[in-house]
Design a protein around this motif. Structure first.
Motif, PDB file in Angstrom:
ATOM      1  N   LEU A  63       0.879  -1.162   0.000  1.00 24.55           N
ATOM      2  CA  LEU A  63       0.000   0.000   0.000  1.00 24.55           C
ATOM      3  C   LEU A  63       0.916   1.212   0.000  1.00 24.55           C
ATOM      4  CD1 LEU A  63      -2.597  -0.970   2.783  1.00 24.55           C
ATOM      5  CD2 LEU A  63      -2.805  -1.284   0.332  1.00 24.55           C
ATOM      6  N   LEU A  64       0.670   2.149  -0.897  1.00 25.96           N
ATOM      7  CA  LEU A  64       1.480   3.365  -1.010  1.00 25.96           C
ATOM      8  C   LEU A  64       0.574   4.573  -0.938  1.00 25.96           C
ATOM      9  CD1 LEU A  64       3.521   2.379  -4.190  1.00 25.96           C
ATOM     10  CD2 LEU A  64       4.282   2.187  -1.835  1.00 25.96           C
ATOM     11  N   ARG A  65       0.997   5.569  -0.182  1.00 30.77           N
ATOM     12  CA  ARG A  65       0.202   6.782  -0.073  1.00 30.77           C
ATOM     13  C   ARG A  65       1.127   7.996  -0.049  1.00 30.77           C
ATOM     14  NH1 ARG A  65      -4.877   7.605   4.056  1.00 30.77           N
ATOM     15  NH2 ARG A  65      -5.641   9.507   3.075  1.00 30.77           N
ATOM     16  N   PRO A  66       1.298   8.631  -1.206  1.00 33.35           N
ATOM     17  CA  PRO A  66       2.166   9.808  -1.259  1.00 33.35           C
ATOM     18  C   PRO A  66       1.560  10.972  -0.486  1.00 33.35           C
ATOM     19  CG  PRO A  66       1.462   9.139  -3.479  1.00 33.35           C
ATOM     20  CD  PRO A  66       0.713   8.311  -2.492  1.00 33.35           C
ATOM     21  N   SER A  67       2.426  11.765   0.105  1.00 30.82           N
ATOM     22  CA  SER A  67       1.998  12.987   0.794  1.00 30.82           C
ATOM     23  C   SER A  67       3.038  14.053   0.481  1.00 30.82           C
ATOM     24  CB  SER A  67       1.910  12.724   2.303  1.00 30.82           C
ATOM     25  OG  SER A  67       3.194  12.423   2.809  1.00 30.82           O
ATOM     26  N   PRO A  68       2.724  15.302   0.763  1.00 31.51           N
ATOM     27  CA  PRO A  68       3.706  16.347   0.472  1.00 31.51           C
ATOM     28  C   PRO A  68       5.055  16.111   1.168  1.00 31.51           C
ATOM     29  CG  PRO A  68       1.577  17.330   0.944  1.00 31.51           C
ATOM     30  CD  PRO A  68       1.451  15.855   1.224  1.00 31.51           C
ATOM     31  N   GLY A  69       5.030  15.458   2.320  1.00 22.52           N
ATOM     32  CA  GLY A  69       6.264  15.242   3.063  1.00 22.52           C
ATOM     33  C   GLY A  69       6.975  13.938   2.757  1.00 22.52           C
ATOM     34  N   GLY A  70       6.482  13.164   1.802  1.00 20.13           N
ATOM     35  CA  GLY A  70       7.115  11.873   1.504  1.00 20.13           C
ATOM     36  C   GLY A  70       6.082  10.873   1.044  1.00 20.13           C
ATOM     37  N   VAL A  71       6.241   9.654   1.521  1.00 15.54           N
ATOM     38  CA  VAL A  71       5.281   8.619   1.159  1.00 15.54           C
ATOM     39  C   VAL A  71       5.124   7.675   2.343  1.00 15.54           C
ATOM     40  CG1 VAL A  71       6.999   7.094   0.096  1.00 15.54           C
ATOM     41  CG2 VAL A  71       4.626   6.928  -0.608  1.00 15.54           C
ATOM     42  N   SER A  72       3.863   7.339   2.649  1.00 17.02           N
ATOM     43  CA  SER A  72       3.594   6.304   3.648  1.00 17.02           C
ATOM     44  C   SER A  72       3.450   5.005   2.881  1.00 17.02           C
ATOM     45  CB  SER A  72       2.286   6.585   4.386  1.00 17.02           C
ATOM     46  OG  SER A  72       2.380   7.760   5.134  1.00 17.02           O
ATOM     47  N   LEU A  73       3.934   3.939   3.481  1.00 17.23           N
ATOM     48  CA  LEU A  73       3.750   2.672   2.799  1.00 17.23           C
ATOM     49  C   LEU A  73       3.648   1.530   3.784  1.00 17.23           C
ATOM     50  CD1 LEU A  73       6.585   0.776   2.488  1.00 17.23           C
ATOM     51  CD2 LEU A  73       7.194   2.705   1.090  1.00 17.23           C
ATOM     52  N   LEU A  74       3.085   0.449   3.293  1.00 11.39           N
ATOM     53  CA  LEU A  74       2.968  -0.775   4.060  1.00 11.39           C
ATOM     54  C   LEU A  74       3.311  -1.938   3.136  1.00 11.39           C
ATOM     55  CD1 LEU A  74       2.085  -2.323   6.653  1.00 11.39           C
ATOM     56  CD2 LEU A  74      -0.153  -2.521   5.575  1.00 11.39           C
ATOM     57  N   LEU A  75       4.266  -2.732   3.561  1.00 17.39           N
ATOM     58  CA  LEU A  75       4.645  -3.954   2.867  1.00 17.39           C
ATOM     59  C   LEU A  75       4.049  -5.103   3.671  1.00 17.39           C
ATOM     60  CD1 LEU A  75       6.372  -5.598   0.817  1.00 17.39           C
ATOM     61  CD2 LEU A  75       8.300  -5.299   2.381  1.00 17.39           C
TER      62      LEU A  75
END
Length: 164
Positions: A63-75
């Motif tokens: 799961l990838l979720r870009p944000s202005p400060g980077g990217v959140s992800l879950l493997l």
């Protein structure tokens, strides 16, 4: 440079805007390179939530979720980094070392942000339960994610068109 073998699976961008969900297929290169997936997701302009669902080779999902400060992800399974570049890239981004050699092949351990979709109706404990369903394929797990968040119809329609 030789043409790389395609990675089996699918990559889907999910957008929630004005209370409506939209799912679109990402380029197959998104399954090979994490940067490609993140770049494609960042190109999507929306005032609402934008995130990616990647099911890789019937083995794991991201799961990838870009944000202005980077990217959140879950493997979904850190052990995938031993066999798949995109999973290794995810662990690099998370600054987590890959597991040495998984002793128990049935045990999965996710890395990253379990609360990545909490604001969209999928709290961390429920996502953990989905990941722990080791008898399910990644596409089935992502279908559960879609159902819990409320975009399962759009997700199913798209999967039918890309016919993995």
């Amino acid at each position: 440079m030789a043409e790389q073998e395609p990675v089996p699976g699918f990559a889907v961008a999910v957008v929630r805007e004005d209370g409506k969900w939209r799912c679109t297929a990402l380029d197959t290169g998104a399954l090979r390179e994490l940067d490609a997936a993140i770049t494609e997701l960042r190109k999507i302009r929306s005032t609402g939530a934008v995130f990616g669902l990647l099911a890789v080779d019937d083995e794991f999902f991201l799961l990838l979720r870009p944000s202005p400060g980077g990217v959140s992800l879950l493997l979904s399974d850190a052990a995938a980094a031993l066999d798949y570049d995109i999973a290794a890239d995810a662990l690099d981004l998370l600054r987590v070392d890959p597991p040495e050699d998984p002793e128990d092949g049935d045990e999965v351990w996710p890395e990253g942000s379990l609360d990545i979709l909490a604001d969209l109706g999928l709290p961390a404990p429920e996502l953990q339960v989905i990941i722990d369903e080791v008898d399910l394929y990644p596409d089935e797990q992502l279908q559960m994610v879609a159902q819990r968040c409320g975009f399962d119809d759009e997700f199913s329609r798209l999967l039918d068109t890309i016919d993995q």
